[in-house]
Design an enzyme around this catalytic site. Structure first.
Site, short mmCIF file in Angstrom:
data_model
loop_
_atom_site.label_atom_id
_atom_site.label_comp_id
_atom_site.label_asym_id
_atom_site.label_seq_id
_atom_site.Cartn_x
_atom_site.Cartn_y
_atom_site.Cartn_z
N LYS A 116 0.85 -1.20 0.00
CA LYS A 116 0.00 0.00 0.00
C LYS A 116 0.89 1.25 0.00
O LYS A 116 0.55 2.25 -0.62
CB LYS A 116 -0.89 0.02 1.25
CG LYS A 116 -2.04 -0.98 1.25
CD LYS A 116 -2.95 -0.70 2.46
CE LYS A 116 -3.70 -1.91 2.97
NZ LYS A 116 -4.84 -2.33 2.21
N GLU A 200 -2.45 7.01 8.26
CA GLU A 200 -3.12 8.09 7.52
C GLU A 200 -4.25 8.68 8.34
O GLU A 200 -4.68 8.10 9.34
CB GLU A 200 -3.59 7.61 6.14
CG GLU A 200 -4.59 6.50 6.17
CD GLU A 200 -4.90 5.93 4.78
OE1 GLU A 200 -4.01 5.88 3.92
OE2 GLU A 200 -6.05 5.53 4.57
N HIS A 235 -14.01 -2.81 9.18
CA HIS A 235 -13.37 -2.51 7.91
C HIS A 235 -13.46 -3.65 6.91
O HIS A 235 -12.68 -3.74 5.98
CB HIS A 235 -11.90 -2.09 8.10
CG HIS A 235 -11.75 -0.99 9.09
ND1 HIS A 235 -12.33 0.24 8.90
CD2 HIS A 235 -11.15 -0.93 10.30
CE1 HIS A 235 -12.06 1.00 9.95
NE2 HIS A 235 -11.36 0.31 10.81
N ARG A 292 -6.49 -8.36 -8.49
CA ARG A 292 -7.13 -9.67 -8.63
C ARG A 292 -8.61 -9.45 -8.87
O ARG A 292 -9.09 -8.32 -8.84
CB ARG A 292 -6.95 -10.46 -7.33
CG ARG A 292 -7.47 -9.64 -6.15
CD ARG A 292 -7.52 -10.40 -4.85
NE ARG A 292 -7.45 -9.52 -3.71
CZ ARG A 292 -8.48 -8.89 -3.16
NH1 ARG A 292 -9.67 -9.03 -3.66
NH2 ARG A 292 -8.32 -8.09 -2.13
P1 ADP Z 1 -7.80 -3.61 3.23
O1 ADP Z 1 -6.89 -3.79 2.08
O2 ADP Z 1 -7.28 -4.24 4.49
O3 ADP Z 1 -9.20 -3.99 2.94
P2 ADP Z 1 -8.27 -0.79 2.70
O4 ADP Z 1 -7.16 0.15 2.60
O5 ADP Z 1 -8.90 -1.27 1.45
O6 ADP Z 1 -7.78 -2.05 3.55
O7 ADP Z 1 -9.40 -0.19 3.65
C1 ADP Z 1 -10.49 -0.96 4.09
C2 ADP Z 1 -11.56 -0.09 4.70
O8 ADP Z 1 -11.07 0.65 5.81
C3 ADP Z 1 -12.11 0.96 3.78
O9 ADP Z 1 -13.11 0.46 2.96
C4 ADP Z 1 -12.65 2.00 4.75
O10 ADP Z 1 -13.87 1.59 5.31
C5 ADP Z 1 -11.66 1.95 5.86
N1 ADP Z 1 -10.64 2.97 5.66
C6 ADP Z 1 -9.49 2.85 4.98
N2 ADP Z 1 -8.80 3.99 5.00
C7 ADP Z 1 -9.52 4.89 5.72
C8 ADP Z 1 -9.34 6.24 6.13
N3 ADP Z 1 -8.23 6.92 5.82
N4 ADP Z 1 -10.30 6.84 6.85
C9 ADP Z 1 -11.42 6.17 7.20
N5 ADP Z 1 -11.64 4.89 6.87
C10 ADP Z 1 -10.71 4.24 6.14
#
Ligand code: ADP
Length: 680
Positions: A116, A200, A235, A292
């Protein structure tokens, strides 16, 4: 086109890929672990080869074994599904080295997007908007905490190699930073073998909107519009839909073009998803790219009339994308619900066990892409399990994906609610009732979406248990007496069977009996059990429960399906029995009633006895208490990892830790005492 492919996965995605391959006339090879010898994916493929023990590390994650099977069986290509080896660049390289086609993007694109942190640096250069944060290499805890302070709380920590929400920690204040960092790193190393993290800004009330992209080897790249995956718990996605409610054509084009630019920046080929986090005002930031096919791809298939696995196979075979951007319209609305073996009321704790009974909604059709020129199937179920299969602690506890299509969102919602009402599962806890409340609740129905929807609506989504209605109790009573009647008429010669003589049928005289049932509500209220009085009559009963008296008659019975008349009311339902537990499905709801059998041993409920037990089989990853320590209620004592998640076992009250029974790394069985505890 390929003549034979190997599917390096299990469960629903393996079955899903096999279905398309079959339709295209391609033979399939399944691989399976010892835990999956009787699994559905093994049955639906043309050939199947055992690759190792249950633990994924020794089976589904063993790229070398899988490649050897592909070579030995003459497969030309490997479809990795999602999870496991699907985003593993070394595996893709290893396939290429022996001349096997990896059905996915080039290893270089996976490497570019695999972290990431690195992906963010790349996107920064390509001018794709990013959430404020730190995604550099420095990992010193003090430095990271300073970054957290600089970003401003709340801050979100993510595993750089992460996925599936694992390792993610929201930090509210600087003092909590170090503990959250340690926990995030622990989960990251155990889930991904890499403890690098990024921090972040944690956005408030954001939406998760992602774009499906597809590229071929001839330089074409398109977007297949968006999916809204805002409804999440921990999440992790719970409901996904396409298109996203409230999306304007302009913003769709802007996000689609940004996603295509992201894919092109890494020389992408195949199916990919660019995830954005969007503010309520519509501004959006790049989160990550998943290299994917995703779990929620069916909603995209439904609105675009495509079969994305077919696209993957064609692209991997060097063919052009089947459609151009201009040919990709949006037809109707689709919603997917993930049906999990889990207990929403207990913090979504996975539930393991055997699917004793599974009845899926009627009128199911698995027609990918829909009827030519027409609408897609209204209801689609992608499942990797069948009745009788077990949900084990080794893999993801997903039972099925339920996907519905409607001409518009309102129709899709109505179909989803109906389909959930018809989905019957007995044998383990599921989230079906929770999903039904979720899709029927005002927030989802009015598309008031953000990632905090579930927490914000906890009051309505987790209502206190209500008393079972008379109809459900009547159905259970009828099923019970019917079963007794059958047992006694079939085996009345068996003198030792107490039911042999337990029949209530007496000529010309009434016979009374009282049945006792309990459920969550009666237990919570400590109001004792429900007393169901039955007075036998020649053609039925008089039923008395909760002060209500009514005549009861069975009007029809077919297997578990029962129709009864209670006074003037007709009631229909299905009753599935699992030992002394009666699962009553009626009015779109599932009631779990336990029959308090007077003949059975009095409840041998295990006394809690000051022991804290494992909520499920798993591994101890941290012991935070020491022998002889005084603790306060809620203090974390032991952290276990099970089903790829961490579970913290806290002190049930103030007291003393008398003994620690396991050490870090120990494997513990379900219900095993973890430590001895003496309440103050
Ligand atoms: P993963 O790859 O583990 O699924 P992601 O980066 O795709 O992680 O994030 C998963 C979820 O976490 C997002 O869909 C959102 O709900 C929450 N999320 C991610 N980043 C943020 C952020 N900066 N602020 C608020 N919620 C976040």
């Amino acid at each position: 086109m390929f003549t034979k492919i190997l599917i390096a996965n299990r469960g629903e995605i393996a079955c899903r890929v096999a279905a398309t391959a079959r339709r295209m006339g391609i033979r399939t090879v399944a691989v399976y672990s010892e835990a999956d010898a009787n699994a559905k994916h093994v049955a639906v493929c043309d050939e199947a080869v055992l690759i190792g023990p249950a633990a994924a590390k020794e089976s589904y994650l063993c790229g070398d074994k899988i490649i050897a099977v592909a070579l030995a069986t003459g497969a030309e290509a490997i479809h990795p599904g999602y999870g496991f080896l699907s985003e593993n660049a070394e595996f893709a390289d290893a396939c290429a080295e022996v001349g096997l086609v990896f059905i996915g993007p080039p290893a270089s694109a996976m490497r570019a997007m695999g972290s990431k942190s690195a992906a963010k640096s790349l996107m920064e250069k390509a001018n794709v908007p990013l959430v404020p944060g730190y995604h550099g290499d420095e990992q010193d805890p003090d430095f990271l905490q300073q970054q957290g302070d600089r970003i401003g709380y709340p801050v979100l920590l993510k595993a750089s190699a992460g996925g599936g929400g694992k390792g993610m920690r929201v930090i509210e204040k600087s003092e909590d930073f170090k503990a959250a960092l340690a926990s995030c790193k622990r989960e990251a190393i155990s889930s991904f073998g890499d403890d690098k993290v990024l921090a972040e800004k944690y956005l408030l009330r954001p939406r998760h909107i992602e774009i499906q992209v597809f590229a071929d080897t001839l330089g074409n790249c398109v977007y297949l519009h968006e999916r809204d995956c805002s409804v999440q718990r921990r999440h992790q996605k719970v409901l996904e839909e396409a298109p996203a409610p409230g999306m304007s054509p302009e913003r769709r084009a802007a996000m689609g073009e940004a996603a295509v630019a992201a894919a092109r920046a890494v020389g992408y080929v195949g199916a990919g998803t660019v995830e954005f986090i969007a503010n309520q005002d519509g501004s959006f930031y790049f989160m990550e790219m998943n290299t994917r096919l995703q779990v929620e791809h069916p909603v995209t298939e439904m609105i675009t009339g495509t079969d994305l696995v077919e696209w993957q196979l064609r692209v991997a075979n060097g063919q052009p994308l089947p459609k151009t951007q201009a040919e990709l319209g949006i037809h109707g609305h689709a919603i997917e619900a993930r049906i999990y073996a889990e207990n929403p009321e207990k913090g979504f704790l996975p539930s393991i066990g055997t699917l004793r009974h599974m009845d899926t909604p009627g009128a199911v059709s698995f027609e990918l892409g829909g009827t030519p020129g027409g609408s897609p199937a209204a209801v689609r179920i992608d499942s990797g399990v069948r009745e009788g299969d077990a949900i084990s602690p080794y893999y993801d506890p997903m039972i099925a994906k339920l996907i519905v299509w409607g001409a518009d969102r309102t129709q899709a919602l109505a179909r989803m609610s109906q389909a959930l009402a018809e989905f019957q599962i007995v044998g383990l806890a599921t989230n079906i009732a929770f999903l039904k409340r979720l899709v029927e609740g005002a927030a989802f129905a009015t598309a008031d979406l953000d990632t905090g929807l579930i927490e914000r609506n906890a009051d309505t989504l987790f209502p206190p248990p209500k008393a079972a209605p008379v109809g459900a109790l009547a159905l259970a009573a009828v099923a019970l007496t019917g079963a007794e009647k059958q047992a006694s008429s079939g085996q009345s010669h068996n003198r030792s069977d107490p039911w042999g003589n337990a029949l209530g049928w007496r000529l010309n005289s009434a016979y009374q009996r009282q049945l006792s049932f309990s459920d969550e509500y009666s237990a919570a209220k400590e109001s004792k059990a429900y007393k169901v009085g039955l007075t036998y009559r020649p053609h039925g009963w008089d039923l008395s429960v909760n002060g209500i008296d009514a005549e009861l008659a069975v009007t029809a019975q077919a297997g578990a399906e029962l129709s009864i008349k209670l006074g003037a009311t007709s009631i229909h339902g299905a009753v599935r029995r699992d030992g002394d537990t009666f699962h009553v499905f009626t009015g779109g709801r599932h009631f779990v009633l336990v029959y308090n059998d007077p003949m059975a041993h009095a409840g041998e409920a295990e006394a809690a006895g000051g022991r804290l037990t494992a909520p499920m089989p798993g591994k101890v990853v941290a012991v935070l208490a020491t022998k002889g320590q005084q603790v306060k209620k809620g203090d974390p004592l032991v952290i276990m990892e099970a089903m790829k998640m961490e579970h913290t076992i806290g002190a049930p009250g103030d007291g003393l830790v008398e003994e620690i029974l396991y050490q870090v790394g120990d494997q513990v069985a379900d219900g095993a005492p973890l430590l001895a505890f003496k309440a103050a």
